[in-house]
Design a protein around this motif. Structure first.
Motif, PDB file in Angstrom:
ATOM      1  N   VAL A 133      96.543  77.607  44.603  1.00 61.56           N
ATOM      2  CA  VAL A 133      95.124  77.460  44.303  1.00 61.56           C
ATOM      3  C   VAL A 133      94.966  76.400  43.219  1.00 61.56           C
ATOM      4  N   GLN A 134      93.941  75.599  43.340  1.00 60.54           N
ATOM      5  CA  GLN A 134      93.622  74.586  42.334  1.00 60.54           C
ATOM      6  C   GLN A 134      92.463  75.062  41.485  1.00 60.54           C
ATOM      7  N   LEU A 135      92.609  74.926  40.167  1.00 61.00           N
ATOM      8  CA  LEU A 135      91.618  75.435  39.230  1.00 61.00           C
ATOM      9  C   LEU A 135      91.069  74.302  38.377  1.00 61.00           C
ATOM     10  N   VAL A 136      89.777  74.379  38.081  1.00 64.36           N
ATOM     11  CA  VAL A 136      89.129  73.374  37.252  1.00 64.36           C
ATOM     12  C   VAL A 136      88.315  74.076  36.169  1.00 64.36           C
ATOM     13  N   GLU A 137      88.613  73.770  34.919  1.00 66.17           N
ATOM     14  CA  GLU A 137      87.875  74.350  33.801  1.00 66.17           C
ATOM     15  C   GLU A 137      86.718  73.442  33.393  1.00 66.17           C
ATOM     16  N   SER A 138      85.689  74.064  32.845  1.00 72.17           N
ATOM     17  CA  SER A 138      84.563  73.321  32.299  1.00 72.17           C
ATOM     18  C   SER A 138      83.873  74.173  31.246  1.00 72.17           C
ATOM     19  N   GLY A 139      82.971  73.547  30.497  1.00 69.24           N
ATOM     20  CA  GLY A 139      82.161  74.293  29.552  1.00 69.24           C
ATOM     21  C   GLY A 139      82.548  74.135  28.098  1.00 69.24           C
ATOM     22  N   ASP A 193      83.072  85.989  39.460  1.00 65.10           N
ATOM     23  CA  ASP A 193      82.181  86.077  40.612  1.00 65.10           C
ATOM     24  C   ASP A 193      82.937  85.463  41.774  1.00 65.10           C
ATOM     25  N   ASN A 194      83.545  86.303  42.577  1.00 61.79           N
ATOM     26  CA  ASN A 194      84.348  85.801  43.699  1.00 61.79           C
ATOM     27  C   ASN A 194      83.492  85.148  44.785  1.00 61.79           C
ATOM     28  N   ALA A 195      82.212  85.426  44.790  1.00 61.44           N
ATOM     29  CA  ALA A 195      81.329  84.794  45.779  1.00 61.44           C
ATOM     30  C   ALA A 195      81.226  83.285  45.552  1.00 61.44           C
ATOM     31  N   VAL A 196      81.430  82.880  44.288  1.00 56.66           N
ATOM     32  CA  VAL A 196      81.387  81.446  43.969  1.00 56.66           C
ATOM     33  C   VAL A 196      82.716  80.969  43.397  1.00 56.66           C
ATOM     34  N   ASN A 197      83.751  81.789  43.599  1.00 53.29           N
ATOM     35  CA  ASN A 197      85.112  81.402  43.183  1.00 53.29           C
ATOM     36  C   ASN A 197      85.164  80.915  41.733  1.00 53.29           C
ATOM     37  N   GLN A 235      88.758  76.783  46.730  1.00 50.14           N
ATOM     38  CA  GLN A 235      89.550  77.445  47.752  1.00 50.14           C
ATOM     39  C   GLN A 235      89.265  78.945  47.801  1.00 50.14           C
ATOM     40  N   SER A 236      89.155  79.467  48.981  1.00 48.67           N
ATOM     41  CA  SER A 236      88.848  80.889  49.147  1.00 48.67           C
ATOM     42  C   SER A 236      89.991  81.781  48.662  1.00 48.67           C
TER      43      SER A 236
END
Length: 124
Positions: free
Chosen positions: A2-8, A73-77, A26-27
């Motif tokens: 899985v690829q992850l992107v941080e922000s904020g 929120d898994n609906a928006v990964n 990715q789901s």
């Protein structure tokens, strides 16, 4: 995988709040527990918080307990790290990563697929 992107991340005054996000396109994201870690200049990377894949269990470092809250929120990964009452000592680069296995949620060696990080700077 899985690829992850941080922000904020950002620059805030002590006592202020920030919300970090860790997102994936990715789901498979919903299959993983996710952890947040941070690394301050000259220090080792340390565990901050983690959340299981269902969101039913959360884990925190003592230094952030009561100030930070992790959710997903898994609906928006996406996994969020709400950081309140920020202190100078919270200044660091914050990374999220996917946990592999069924325990050791505070152990950095149980995490893979790290994001690139987001900088949080707290000034007085």
């Amino acid at each position: 995988q899985v690829q992850l992107v941080e922000s904020g991340g950002g620059v805030v005054q002590a006592g202020d709040s920030l919300r970090l996000s860790c997102a994936s396109s990715q789901s498979t994201f919903s299959n993983y527990a996710i952890g947040w870690f941070r690394q301050a200049p000259g220090k080792e990377r340390e565990f901050v918080a983690a959340i299981t894949w269902t969101g039913s269990s959360t884990f925190y470092a003592e230094s952030v307990k009561g100030r930070f809250a992790i959710s997903r929120d898994n609906a928006v990964n996406t996994v969020y790290l709400q950081m309140n009452s920020l202190e100078l000592g919270d200044t660091a680069v914050y990374n999220c990563a996917a946990h592999v296995g069924f325990d050791g949620y505070r152990s950095i060696d149980r995490y893979h697929f790290w994001g690139q990080g987001t900088q949080v700077t707290v000034f007085s």
